[in-house]
Motif scaffolding. Structure first.
Motif, PDB file in Angstrom:
ATOM      1  N   ARG A 131      20.535  -7.665  93.119  1.00 51.76           N
ATOM      2  CA  ARG A 131      21.833  -7.016  92.895  1.00 51.76           C
ATOM      3  C   ARG A 131      21.697  -5.953  91.791  1.00 51.76           C
ATOM      4  NH1 ARG A 131      27.281  -8.092  93.704  1.00 51.76           N
ATOM      5  NH2 ARG A 131      26.483  -8.717  95.762  1.00 51.76           N
TER       6      ARG A 131
ATOM      7  N   GLU B 144      22.187  -1.861  92.314  1.00 50.95           N
ATOM      8  CA  GLU B 144      23.139  -1.079  91.536  1.00 50.95           C
ATOM      9  C   GLU B 144      22.448   0.032  90.748  1.00 50.95           C
ATOM     10  OE1 GLU B 144      25.495  -4.035  89.484  1.00 50.95           O
ATOM     11  OE2 GLU B 144      26.787  -4.268  91.253  1.00 50.95           O
TER      12      GLU B 144
ATOM     13  N   LEU C 193      28.183  -0.211  98.312  1.00 51.86           N
ATOM     14  CA  LEU C 193      27.375   0.818  97.656  1.00 51.86           C
ATOM     15  C   LEU C 193      27.146   2.039  98.539  1.00 51.86           C
ATOM     16  CD1 LEU C 193      24.687  -1.400  95.860  1.00 51.86           C
ATOM     17  CD2 LEU C 193      26.871  -0.534  94.966  1.00 51.86           C
TER      18      LEU C 193
END
Length: 359
Positions: A117, A121, A159
């Motif tokens: 994760r 990001e 995203l």
């Protein structure tokens, strides 16, 4: 639009070319890794430490299990450096994915999910900073189907990534194994591209020489077996809308494929298992151009089809292709094929249409 004049191996100058190429094989290493959120960090939780600068660039060593896995330059995390190099390489867009060793399939699933994760990001931040030049390919914890599908959905829907990078095997299990079918079904449903990179390859005990032979010889072997497993498991027949690409030109698959095709016509057990001709299935897969040889590249075009090859560079590591479009010119391909390989096929694979503002 920027143009580039390339030199050929013979020393002749080639005509200027628009910097419109799309690179689907490039990697990211963050400058720092996060602190582990649990009570005790696993031994293989990565970190980075400062290393001596080289050629004016900052370097950091990636530490895994107390050992220096690889020392990398700031080009791994600096968008400014990356964009400058893209233009010099005749490229305008680049799909970025984690350094494969960071896929972390060997970690406990919850630990891997936390790390991936963070990586996703970080990639999203680089994509946002690039003003449309970079495209995200994320990572998922494939050792756990539920977590993998959840992170896939986050990467694509939240995203805005074009898809994900996965390893050629998951703790020794080839990606064509039936247990991964729910993940590929989710990729198909989400219209997510899948880029397969060699990882922890088999056959290391058969190599004689220093550690870099893993990248040089074992990676192509493993990705060849991975792509063969996709064919022998009929993945593209079950998932006809799945877009899946293989690094390093598909590795050894081009040499294995005629043998697999012949075996399919000779052995009843193979024909019973493989429901469509291996040659036909292979031409539904994508492959990057990272083979370092124009003759081999031209053979891949003949073998897999001009519609299935994508520019790949392995940027920014030392063992990368610094002049990918020059390789296309040296392969003596026709103009339409060069256009397909330069950017047309990548647009289909990534399912991206670029506006005039960022092409």
């Amino acid at each position: 639009m920027a143009e580039q004049t390339l030199g050929s191996e013979s020393g002749h100058r080639l005509k200027p070319r628009c910097a419109c190429g799309i690179d689907v094989h490039a990697h990211v290493v963050p400058e720092h890794f996060p602190a582990y959120l649990g009570s005790k960090a696993p031994s293989d939780w990565p970190s980075t430490v400062a290393a001596a600068p080289v050629n004016g660039l900052c370097h950091r060593s990636v530490m895994i299990s107390g050992k220096n896995y690889r020392t990398v330059s700031e080009k791994c995390w600096s968008v400014t450096h990356r964009l400058a190099d893209l233009a010099a390489m005749g490229l305008q867009h680049q799909a970025i994915s984690p350094m494969p060793e960071l896929l972390s399939y060997w970690m406990a699933p919850s630990d891997a999910a936390q790390l991936l994760r963070y990586l996703n990001e970080q990639i999203a931040g680089m994509v946002a900073e690039s003003n449309g030049a970079l495209i995200g390919l994320g990572a998922v914890p494939l050792q756990d189907m539920d977590l993998a599908i959840a992170e896939l959905r986050y990467a694509v829907e939240t995203l805005g990534f074009a898809g994900v990078e996965i390893g050629s095997n998951v703790n020794g299990v080839p990606i064509g194994a039936p247990q991964f079918d729910p993940f590929f079904a989710a990729c198909e449903a989400l219209n997510a591209a899948v880029f397969v990179h060699a990882l922890k390859p088999t056959g290391m005990d058969r190599l004689v020489g220093p550690p870099p032979l893993q990248q040089v010889l074992a990676y192509p072997t493993d990705v060849g077996l991975a792509s063969a497993s996709v064919i022998t498991s009929n993945l593209v027949l079950r998932r006809p809308k799945l877009r899946i690409a293989f690094s390093h030109g598909g590795g050894t698959l081009a040499m294995l494929l005629p043998r697999l095709q012949k075996g399919w016509s000779v052995f009843p057990a193979l024909k019973e298992q493989v429901l469509s001709a291996p040659m036909e299935q292979a031409r539904q897969l994508f492959f990057d151009t990272l083979v370092f040889d124009p003759t081999t590249l031209a053979q891949l075009v003949r073998q897999f089809g001009a519609s299935q090859l994508l520019v790949g560079t392995d940027y920014p590591f030392n063992f990368h292709e610094s002049a990918p479009l020059q390789q296309l010119d040296a392969a003596a391909l026709d103009a339409h094929t060069v256009e397909q390989l330069t950017h047309g096929n990548a647009r289909r694979f990534l399912a991206r249409t670029f506006t005039k503002a960022n092409t």
